[in-house]
Motif scaffolding. Structure first.
Motif, PDB file in Angstrom:
ATOM      1  N   TYR A  22       2.893   7.934   2.818  1.00  0.00           N
ATOM      2  CA  TYR A  22       3.727   7.219   3.894  1.00  0.00           C
ATOM      3  C   TYR A  22       5.334   7.421   3.711  1.00  0.00           C
ATOM      4  CZ  TYR A  22       5.949   2.878   5.635  1.00  0.00           C
ATOM      5  OH  TYR A  22       6.731   2.170   6.665  1.00  0.00           O
ATOM      6  N   THR A  56       8.072   1.705  10.343  1.00  0.00           N
ATOM      7  CA  THR A  56       8.593   0.573   8.994  1.00  0.00           C
ATOM      8  C   THR A  56       8.614  -0.707   9.548  1.00  0.00           C
ATOM      9  OG1 THR A  56      11.003   1.055   9.624  1.00  0.00           O
ATOM     10  CG2 THR A  56       9.859   2.448   7.940  1.00  0.00           C
ATOM     11  N   LEU A  59       9.278  -4.887   8.316  1.00  0.00           N
ATOM     12  CA  LEU A  59      10.747  -5.159   7.519  1.00  0.00           C
ATOM     13  C   LEU A  59      11.773  -4.153   8.329  1.00  0.00           C
ATOM     14  CD1 LEU A  59       9.292  -4.162   4.000  1.00  0.00           C
ATOM     15  CD2 LEU A  59       9.720  -6.382   5.031  1.00  0.00           C
ATOM     16  N   ALA A  80      13.308  -0.763   4.247  1.00  0.00           N
ATOM     17  CA  ALA A  80      12.128  -1.181   4.779  1.00  0.00           C
ATOM     18  C   ALA A  80      10.807  -0.137   4.515  1.00  0.00           C
ATOM     19  CB  ALA A  80      12.151  -1.074   6.353  1.00  0.00           C
ATOM     20  N   ASN A  84       7.613  -1.458   2.308  1.00  0.00           N
ATOM     21  CA  ASN A  84       6.313  -0.879   2.816  1.00  0.00           C
ATOM     22  C   ASN A  84       5.458  -0.312   1.714  1.00  0.00           C
ATOM     23  OD1 ASN A  84       6.769  -2.876   5.020  1.00  0.00           O
ATOM     24  ND2 ASN A  84       7.247  -0.890   6.407  1.00  0.00           N
TER      25      ASN A  84
END
Length: 109
Positions: A22, A56, A59, A80, A84
């Motif tokens: 991610y 993202t 957030l 963010a 996450n």
């Protein structure tokens, strides 16, 4: 020196493959948006900076309340993404008793 609790949270995040992938995707989107903003001439605006924000969410909604600045946008996206990634690492790890569950299953013939 960092708090041991914060250090342990980031250690769990760094050990998670899902969180690392991610973060790599978000980094790639940020690089793409940066190249698009500074190296490509546009006759009008580009939506390249929207994609890191979308990646993202939720957030990154903090970017709505910060002033209009490229540095603050980057800071919000990085915070963010890290937040996450922590959530992905926490919810992506197996619960107690499930660690070997997939290894012990046999395919029914």
């Amino acid at each position: 020196m960092a708090c041991p609790a914060i250090r342990s949270v980031f250690a769990v995040t760094a050990s998670s493959t899902v969180a690392r992938v991610y973060l790599l995707v978000v980094f790639g989107l940020l690089v793409w948006a940066g190249i698009d903003a500074y190296a490509v001439d546009h006759a009008d605006s580009s939506f390249a900076a929207v994609f890191p924000m979308l990646a993202t969410l939720p957030l990154s909604l903090l970017a709505i309340i910060v002033p209009d600045s490229a540095v603050l946008y980057l800071v919000v996206i990085v915070i963010a993404a890290l937040g996450n990634a922590v959530l992905l690492a926490h919810f992506g790890r197996p619960r107690k008793g499930q660690a070997n569950d997939l290894r012990n299953r046999r395919v029914a013939s």
